[in-house]
Design a protein around this motif. Structure first.
Motif, PDB file in Angstrom:
ATOM      1  N   THR A  34       0.842  -1.198   0.000  1.00 44.26           N
ATOM      2  CA  THR A  34       0.000   0.000   0.000  1.00 44.26           C
ATOM      3  C   THR A  34       0.878   1.248   0.000  1.00 44.26           C
ATOM      4  N   PHE A  35       0.275   2.378  -0.257  1.00 42.75           N
ATOM      5  CA  PHE A  35       0.995   3.645  -0.206  1.00 42.75           C
ATOM      6  C   PHE A  35       1.594   3.842   1.185  1.00 42.75           C
ATOM      7  N   GLY A  36       0.839   3.504   2.206  1.00 41.29           N
ATOM      8  CA  GLY A  36       1.322   3.646   3.582  1.00 41.29           C
ATOM      9  C   GLY A  36       2.524   2.761   3.873  1.00 41.29           C
ATOM     10  N   ALA A  71       6.186   4.224   4.744  1.00 42.84           N
ATOM     11  CA  ALA A  71       6.849   3.810   5.985  1.00 42.84           C
ATOM     12  C   ALA A  71       8.237   3.250   5.693  1.00 42.84           C
ATOM     13  N   ALA A  72       8.371   2.468   4.627  1.00 50.80           N
ATOM     14  CA  ALA A  72       9.679   1.907   4.256  1.00 50.80           C
ATOM     15  C   ALA A  72      10.652   3.014   3.872  1.00 50.80           C
ATOM     16  N   GLN A  73      10.192   4.000   3.115  1.00 54.21           N
ATOM     17  CA  GLN A  73      11.050   5.125   2.728  1.00 54.21           C
ATOM     18  C   GLN A  73      11.480   5.930   3.946  1.00 54.21           C
ATOM     19  N   ARG A 109       2.822  -6.539   3.371  1.00 52.45           N
ATOM     20  CA  ARG A 109       2.859  -7.129   4.707  1.00 52.45           C
ATOM     21  C   ARG A 109       3.981  -8.153   4.910  1.00 52.45           C
ATOM     22  N   HIS A 110       4.873  -8.358   3.916  1.00 52.96           N
ATOM     23  CA  HIS A 110       5.907  -9.370   4.070  1.00 52.96           C
ATOM     24  C   HIS A 110       7.306  -8.915   3.660  1.00 52.96           C
TER      25      HIS A 110
END
Length: 69
Positions: free
Chosen positions: A20-22, A26-28, A61-62
């Protein structure tokens, strides 16, 4: 259950796998915080992102963020 084509089923499957965009945001953000910490505390000058988020094969999610200083 309504009938779907293979193309429609694959499109649904791909949408469920794509972060997802979220998750991407969050990863960035996590990557940026790691980079800032390594630069300020250890004088790091090179930073390389690899792995699933680094090459666009992340799974919702993984997946995690893999980096090499």
């Amino acid at each position: 259950m309504p009938t779907r084509t293979v193309n429609q089923g694959f499109t649904t499957f791909l949408q469920r796998l794509t972060p997802t965009f979220g998750e991407s945001t969050a990863a960035q953000s996590h990557r940026a915080s790691i980079k800032a910490c390594l630069e300020s505390n250890f004088g790091m000058t090179h930073f390389f992102q690899t792995g699933s988020f680094g090459n666009g094969t992340s799974i919702s999610r993984h997946s995690d963020v893999d980096v090499l200083p």
